[in-house]
Scaffold this active site. Structure first.
Site, mmCIF file in Angstrom:
data_model
loop_
_atom_site.group_PDB
_atom_site.id
_atom_site.type_symbol
_atom_site.label_atom_id
_atom_site.label_comp_id
_atom_site.label_asym_id
_atom_site.label_seq_id
_atom_site.Cartn_x
_atom_site.Cartn_y
_atom_site.Cartn_z
ATOM 1 N N CYS A 67 2.943 -10.586 16.653
ATOM 2 C CA CYS A 67 4.314 -9.740 16.595
ATOM 3 C C CYS A 67 5.484 -11.038 16.179
ATOM 4 O O CYS A 67 6.640 -10.315 16.057
ATOM 5 C CB CYS A 67 4.684 -9.280 17.924
ATOM 6 S SG CYS A 67 3.432 -7.679 18.466
ATOM 7 N N HIS A 123 -1.205 -5.624 19.452
ATOM 8 C CA HIS A 123 -2.311 -6.500 18.916
ATOM 9 C C HIS A 123 -3.478 -6.313 19.788
ATOM 10 O O HIS A 123 -4.631 -6.759 19.640
ATOM 11 C CB HIS A 123 -2.021 -7.852 18.648
ATOM 12 C CG HIS A 123 -0.968 -7.793 17.345
ATOM 13 N ND1 HIS A 123 0.354 -7.687 17.671
ATOM 14 C CD2 HIS A 123 -1.311 -7.941 16.120
ATOM 15 C CE1 HIS A 123 0.918 -7.746 16.341
ATOM 16 N NE2 HIS A 123 -0.018 -7.614 15.393
ATOM 17 N N LYS A 164 -5.382 -2.663 7.068
ATOM 18 C CA LYS A 164 -6.360 -3.579 6.006
ATOM 19 C C LYS A 164 -7.588 -3.477 6.978
ATOM 20 O O LYS A 164 -8.928 -3.456 6.435
ATOM 21 C CB LYS A 164 -5.773 -4.897 5.667
ATOM 22 C CG LYS A 164 -6.221 -5.219 4.384
ATOM 23 C CD LYS A 164 -5.499 -6.454 3.831
ATOM 24 C CE LYS A 164 -5.808 -7.803 4.643
ATOM 25 N NZ LYS A 164 -5.156 -8.741 3.935
ATOM 26 N N LYS A 217 -3.079 5.075 11.308
ATOM 27 C CA LYS A 217 -2.314 4.465 10.463
ATOM 28 C C LYS A 217 -3.071 3.553 9.431
ATOM 29 O O LYS A 217 -3.883 2.807 10.090
ATOM 30 C CB LYS A 217 -1.479 3.455 11.527
ATOM 31 C CG LYS A 217 -0.316 2.794 10.487
ATOM 32 C CD LYS A 217 0.682 2.101 11.270
ATOM 33 C CE LYS A 217 1.773 1.525 10.442
ATOM 34 N NZ LYS A 217 2.191 0.292 10.697
ATOM 35 N N HIS A 272 4.280 1.370 1.750
ATOM 36 C CA HIS A 272 5.379 0.768 1.081
ATOM 37 C C HIS A 272 5.760 1.338 0.152
ATOM 38 O O HIS A 272 7.090 1.601 -0.200
ATOM 39 C CB HIS A 272 5.001 -0.725 0.657
ATOM 40 C CG HIS A 272 4.479 -1.608 1.743
ATOM 41 N ND1 HIS A 272 2.934 -1.839 1.944
ATOM 42 C CD2 HIS A 272 5.052 -2.080 2.818
ATOM 43 C CE1 HIS A 272 2.861 -2.702 2.971
ATOM 44 N NE2 HIS A 272 3.876 -2.743 3.516
ATOM 45 N N CYS A 302 3.515 -13.562 21.424
ATOM 46 C CA CYS A 302 2.555 -12.931 20.626
ATOM 47 C C CYS A 302 2.685 -13.333 19.097
ATOM 48 O O CYS A 302 3.814 -13.178 18.656
ATOM 49 C CB CYS A 302 2.506 -11.395 20.435
ATOM 50 S SG CYS A 302 1.245 -10.583 19.442
ATOM 51 N N CYS A 353 -0.839 -7.930 24.716
ATOM 52 C CA CYS A 353 0.236 -7.341 23.723
ATOM 53 C C CYS A 353 0.047 -5.980 23.444
ATOM 54 O O CYS A 353 -1.208 -5.731 23.045
ATOM 55 C CB CYS A 353 0.288 -8.242 22.574
ATOM 56 S SG CYS A 353 1.108 -7.311 21.085
ATOM 57 N N HIS A 378 0.895 -1.229 -0.016
ATOM 58 C CA HIS A 378 -0.080 -0.041 0.072
ATOM 59 C C HIS A 378 0.857 1.161 -0.024
ATOM 60 O O HIS A 378 2.123 1.199 -0.153
ATOM 61 C CB HIS A 378 -0.998 -0.126 1.123
ATOM 62 C CG HIS A 378 -0.479 0.102 2.790
ATOM 63 N ND1 HIS A 378 0.379 0.923 3.074
ATOM 64 C CD2 HIS A 378 -0.394 -1.201 3.491
ATOM 65 C CE1 HIS A 378 0.668 0.599 4.361
ATOM 66 N NE2 HIS A 378 0.116 -0.659 4.549
HETATM 67 O O1 ME8 Z 1 8.156 -4.984 9.358
HETATM 68 N N1 ME8 Z 1 3.553 4.714 6.547
HETATM 69 O O2 ME8 Z 1 7.610 -5.661 6.932
HETATM 70 P P1 ME8 Z 1 6.175 -4.691 6.881
HETATM 71 C C1 ME8 Z 1 4.904 4.844 6.256
HETATM 72 N N2 ME8 Z 1 9.592 -7.774 7.176
HETATM 73 N N3 ME8 Z 1 5.557 3.368 5.903
HETATM 74 C C2 ME8 Z 1 4.707 2.439 6.080
HETATM 75 C C3 ME8 Z 1 3.589 2.322 6.460
HETATM 76 C C4 ME8 Z 1 2.833 3.813 6.995
HETATM 77 N N4 ME8 Z 1 1.391 3.697 7.089
HETATM 78 N N5 ME8 Z 1 3.027 0.938 6.587
HETATM 79 C C5 ME8 Z 1 4.084 0.240 6.032
HETATM 80 C C6 ME8 Z 1 8.339 -5.592 8.324
HETATM 81 N N6 ME8 Z 1 5.374 1.211 5.831
HETATM 82 C C7 ME8 Z 1 9.519 -6.638 8.123
HETATM 83 C C8 ME8 Z 1 10.983 -5.744 7.949
HETATM 84 S S1 ME8 Z 1 13.538 -5.449 7.537
HETATM 85 C C9 ME8 Z 1 14.890 -6.471 7.855
HETATM 86 C C10 ME8 Z 1 12.183 -6.409 7.831
HETATM 87 C C11 ME8 Z 1 6.672 0.839 5.222
HETATM 88 O O3 ME8 Z 1 5.779 -5.344 5.569
HETATM 89 C C12 ME8 Z 1 7.794 1.190 6.222
HETATM 90 O O4 ME8 Z 1 9.007 1.221 5.507
HETATM 91 O O5 ME8 Z 1 5.447 -4.741 8.002
HETATM 92 C C13 ME8 Z 1 7.743 0.009 7.316
HETATM 93 O O6 ME8 Z 1 8.964 0.007 8.013
HETATM 94 C C14 ME8 Z 1 7.555 -1.060 6.530
HETATM 95 O O7 ME8 Z 1 6.492 -0.647 5.479
HETATM 96 C C15 ME8 Z 1 7.069 -2.279 7.378
HETATM 97 O O8 ME8 Z 1 6.806 -3.273 6.325
#
Ligand code: ME8
Length: 515
Positions: free
Chosen positions: A129, A146, A298, A295, A21, A126, A143, A18
């Site tokens: 997490c 969550h 989904k 924030k 990302h 959890c 948690c 979304h």
């Molecule tokens: O945490 N606003 O993956 P993830 C801004 N797999 N950025 C956002 C956002 C929002 N509302 N939502 C998501 C993970 N992001 C792990 C990471 S790294 C070794 C492992 C972006 O799919 C932002 O970059 O939950 C956030 O840090 C990341 O998606 C989290 O992605």
């Protein structure tokens, strides 16, 4: 040639990508292009994080195997990249063989130094997490993320002796002010390190509970904890330990949002230290995009889909908005009204209008050919000086990940140019037949517009090249338009006389808002 290495988080493949990302990827792309404009050899890494309980549960829900599921969702993340014009160099997947081997090498190395031990352990786990919580961390027994009651799990596990490195890390963060930036996150990390709440890290899961992970090289009954596995992507993807890319690009810098500050600011540096590897240079941390003040998630149904924004408003306008609207580090609210407001004010009224009026004047007064010009006046020198200082600020601020301020500094120049057009009134000079002065004014305008177009390449790559083409400059798709941005600050060279320019320009049509 100086090298520069930047990573995005590797995203969980349990949901579709979304706006959040997309934002991280667009910022990463802008930073990479900025470094290319500075003449550096820049490498961008992104990818997907594919192990752990969450993935297994999501796959079960879809009625497919974990492998089928991760292949499908990882492809969706990868497909988004060209749609957002992300110039990445490698897409890493934690299910890649090369990654698995690197994780096992890393684990073995840390095990060999004595920093991994086996112990009996009971904790509040959890599943959301994918981690254990201490009693103290729970809020009313739930948690904090969550709001669910964790399961109490008692089992034997492997631990990384993280506590051994925490005093060193505290010193390091305190002594290196821009290791974690912006400052608010550095302070948060220092507070974490000073709280005394951090303990050793549980880095294994018994296969009896979870098989979807990387097997520990020293115990085949266990798989690696998903975070320990995931963080290593930053070096496995550049072929650590022996590859040429690792030698060339490490240490690099990371870009993440604040949700994953702790693993990047605490786990990862201590892991690197324990394995005897150099630390990364910077951890750049941004805030959240909120939608209707919450924030995006989904379950709340307030997801903004980047593909839809691109279709409706154009990719470059969307990219500009994201970089201009969010002050890096703080949260920002996404709204279509704000996006349309920026398109109409900054892009259409200020920038688009400048190109449109100057190119049509050049068509009318000089048949779209750059005239010869020698006569410079104080007003022209003032624009040249303003241009140099605006560009200098732009470069400095961009380098410090302050994109909103960098763009504001460039827009001061755009607005000054529009005022310069008004005050010089080329139409009057034309009527008066003052061709030398008219030529000088057009020269000043075109030279500055060219520099603005160059500066915008990291933010709006296609539009930047279009602007340069309209100014008769030769460009190559996905190649930086100039060899050195720094040269643009120090010289104020005009466009070559007789260059043929576009007769008109309509970069950003206004968007009518129907009330
Ligand atoms: O945490 N606003 O993956 P993830 C801004 N797999 N950025 C956002 C956002 C929002 N509302 N939502 C998501 C993970 N992001 C792990 C990471 S790294 C070794 C492992 C972006 O799919 C932002 O970059 O939950 C956030 O840090 C990341 O998606 C989290 O992605």
């Amino acid at each position: 040639m100086k090298s520069f290495f930047l990573t995005t988080p590797i995203y969980y493949v349990n949901a579709k990508p979304h706006l959040g990302h997309a934002y991280t990827n667009i910022v990463a792309d802008a930073i990479i292009r900025f470094h290319k404009l500075l003449g550096e050899d820049a490498f961008l890494l992104t990818g997907t994080d594919e192990h752990g309980d969450k993935i297994v549960q999501a796959a079960e829900k879809e009625g497919v195997s974990p492998k089928e599921f991760v292949d499908l969702v990882s492809a969706r993340f990868q497909e988004l990249l060209p749609q957002l014009n992300i110039d990445y160099d490698y897409f890493v997947r934690t299910t890649d063989e090369a990654h698995k081997n690197a994780v096992q090498d890393f684990l073995q190395k840390v095990h060999d130094t004595g920093d991994i031990y086996f112990a009996d352990f009971g904790g509040h786990y959890c599943y959301g997490c994918e981690r254990f919580y201490t009693e103290k961390e729970l809020e009313n027994g739930l948690c904090p993320q969550h709001r669910t009651k964790p399961d109490f799990i008692h089992e034997k596990n492997y631990f990384f002796r993280m506590s051994r490195y925490l005093p060193w890390l505290r010193e390091y963060v305190a002594a290196h002010p821009d290791f974690i930036r912006p400052e608010r996150y550095r302070k948060e990390v220092l507070a974490m390190l000073e709280s005394g709440d951090l303990e050793d890290l549980c880095i294994s899961r018994p296969k009896s509970r979870l098989t979807w992970g990387i097997e520990l090289p020293f115990d085949k009954d266990y798989v690696c904890y998903v975070w320990f596995d995931a963080l290593i992507n930053y070096i496995s993807a550049i072929s650590w330990p022996d590859g040429a890319q690792y030698a060339r690009y490490w240490p690099g810098e990371h870009l993440v949002a604040k949700d994953i500050l702790k693993p990047h600011a605490v786990f990862w540096p201590t892991m690197l230290k324990a394995a005897g590897l150099p630390l990364y240079q910077h951890l750049n941390v941004h805030g959240y995009w909120l939608s209707s003040a919450a924030k995006m998630s989904k379950s709340l149904g307030n997801i903004v889909e980047p593909g839809k924004m691109r279709e409706r408003f154009g990719l470059d306008a969307f990219r500009y908005f994201l970089l201009r609207e969010m002050h890096f580090g703080a949260d920002a609210n996404f709204s279509e009204d704000a996006l349309i407001g920026r398109i109409n004010a900054d892009l259409s009224n200020d920038l688009g209008n400048l190109f449109s009026r100057v190119l049509s004047m050049l068509a009318k007064y000089f048949g779209s050919r750059v005239p010869q010009s020698e006569q410079r006046e104080t007003d022209d020198d003032a624009i040249a000086e303003l241009c140099a200082s605006a560009l200098q600020n732009y470069v400095q601020l961009f380098g410090r990940v302050q994109f909103a301020q960098a763009l504001e500094s460039l827009w001061e120049l755009v607005r000054a140019l529009n005022k310069y057009v008004d005050s010089q009134a080329p139409w009057t000079l034309f009527k008066q037949g003052d061709t030398p002065r008219l030529a000088a004014v057009m020269h000043t305008l075109l030279a500055t517009m060219r520099k603005i177009a160059v500066c915008l390449w990291p933010v709006m790559p296609d539009t930047s090249l279009r602007m340069l083409e309209q100014l008769g400059q030769r460009t190559e798709k996905n190649e930086p338009p100039v060899a050195s941005l720094e040269m643009e600050i120090t010289s104020f060279e005009g466009l070559a006389a007789d260059t043929e320019l576009a007769p008109s320009s309509n970069l950003f049509p206004r968007i009518d808002v129907k009330k």
